[in-house]
Design a protein around this motif. Structure first.
Motif, mmCIF file in Angstrom:
data_model
loop_
_atom_site.group_PDB
_atom_site.id
_atom_site.type_symbol
_atom_site.label_atom_id
_atom_site.label_comp_id
_atom_site.label_asym_id
_atom_site.label_seq_id
_atom_site.Cartn_x
_atom_site.Cartn_y
_atom_site.Cartn_z
ATOM 1 N N HIS A 1 -9.233 -10.058 -10.959
ATOM 2 C CA HIS A 1 -8.285 -8.987 -10.670
ATOM 3 C C HIS A 1 -7.627 -8.438 -11.923
ATOM 4 N N ALA B 1 -7.928 -4.615 -12.438
ATOM 5 C CA ALA B 1 -7.051 -3.607 -11.840
ATOM 6 C C ALA B 1 -6.397 -2.764 -12.935
ATOM 7 N N ASN C 1 -2.301 -3.025 -2.923
ATOM 8 C CA ASN C 1 -3.069 -4.220 -3.227
ATOM 9 C C ASN C 1 -3.051 -5.183 -2.045
ATOM 10 N N GLU D 1 -6.860 -1.684 -4.015
ATOM 11 C CA GLU D 1 -7.261 -2.941 -4.639
ATOM 12 C C GLU D 1 -7.422 -4.015 -3.560
ATOM 13 N N HIS E 1 -11.471 -0.971 -5.351
ATOM 14 C CA HIS E 1 -11.849 -2.106 -6.201
ATOM 15 C C HIS E 1 -11.887 -3.362 -5.345
#
Length: 344
Positions: free
Chosen positions: A155, A158, A177, A268, A309
């Motif tokens: 992560h 990000a 997120n 995310e 993502h």
């Protein structure tokens, strides 16, 4: 994009299981032709979604996590290539760009020990090197008017996603997120636990909503920091929604959406928020896969959704017989996003 390893049409052919009477994504997805200028081709091609892989787990190692996230790309692209091309979702909407070349950084990281304090600065430098390349590639994709779908890695990426998108847009962006952790730790050198705090501090991240924090794994320090900047950083917890039922999942999605939707935002997804998914910080308690899919579909359905993502999945840490399942899950999330976003 010197650090990009292009994915070619021959690469797609090798991983696509051709079958009479069927049409797979791997037969319809686009790739950048050999010899073509990548940035120019991105602008000219009809595909709206650009899949980009980051096969690394350096940021995870630097954050005391278990390595394995580097393996998500290979599993995911094989699954995506074999999704059926039909009226519900078409492979021709996708261009498979390729992967970031992190071989040198990964080799260096293998010889480092995060328990050794003297090695931590080297870890941080390696992550910063990856940051730089991710931000550049994402900015090129967004400037071309395309929507990046980033797969794999920790992560920590990000930060590069947010920075690259912000640079391309010429202004800070927002982010939501789906995660058991805030990844808003102190600025102690780059790793997978502080991508958002660095992006916030450097003014690439405007508003940030953390969906489904696990109360047992969020420090008092982080909670205190967020409380002071409530106008720009907010959260809910999984415990409030899934355990005590003090809040409703759908209503919380709406609240989070209203918080970030005025500006471009990144979506995310940290797979360590889902129970029994092999990852660096695997959990036994959390939201279901169906709730995650609803989340991706909901937030993808807006013109300000700038990228998706999907990170932290680690097939190498799963069962040998079923290590393809994480790739299959990622395939579902990718198509859920495209189905909701392409209707706009």
């Amino acid at each position: 994009m010197d650090k990009l390893i292009p994915f070619r049409i021959n690469d797609l052919a090798k991983i696509t299981n051709h079958r009479s009477g069927e049409l797979k994504f791997g037969e319809k997805m686009l790739t950048v032709p050999k010899g073509a200028d990548t940035a120019a081709f991105l602008k000219e091609c009809k595909a709206q979604y650009v899949i980009f892989g980051i096969p690394e787990d350096i940021g995870v190692r630097a954050n005391f996590g278990r390595p394995g996230a580097a393996s998500a790309w290979d599993s995911a692209i094989r699954s995506i290539a074999n999704i059926q091309h039909n009226r519900f979702c078409k492979g021709s909407q996708i261009l498979v760009l390729g992967t970031l070349d992190v071989a040198q950084e990964m080799e260096t990281a293998k010889n480092l020990d995060f328990h050794n304090i003297s090695h931590r600065q080297q870890f941080n430098q390696l992550v910063e090197s990856v940051d730089k390349e991710v931000a550049h590639i994402i900015s090129v994709i967004v400037r071309a008017g395309k929507t990046p779908i980033i797969i794999g890695g920790g992560h920590n990426n990000a930060y590069g996603n947010i920075k690259g998108t912000a640079l391309a847009k010429g202004k800070p962006i927002n982010a939501v997120n789906f995660d058991a952790h805030s990844d808003f730790r102190i600025l102690e050198g780059r790793h997978s636990g502080n991508g958002f705090s660095y992006a916030y501090e450097q003014a690439f991240l405007k508003k940030y909503f953390i969906f489904g924090l696990h109360e047992n794994y969020t420090s008092k320090n982080v909670l205190d920091i967020i409380k002071k900047i409530d106008e720009r950083v907010r959260y809910n917890t999984y415990d409030e929604i899934g355990i005590r039922r003090e809040k409703d999942f759908t209503e919380e999605m709406e609240l989070a959406f209203n918080f970030i939707k005025p500006d471009c935002y990144g979506i995310e997804i940290d797979l360590d928020a889902i129970p029994n998914i092999a990852s660096s910080a695997m959990t036994l308690s959390g939201f279901s896969i169906e709730e995650l899919r609803r989340f991706v579909s909901y937030f993808g359905n807006h013109e300000n959704a700038a990228y998706l993502h999907i990170c932290e999945g680690a097939p190498d840490l799963g069962e040998d017989k079923n290590n393809h399942l994480i790739g299959k899950l990622i395939g579902y999330l990718v198509t859920d996003f495209i189905k909701s976003n392409s209707k706009i």
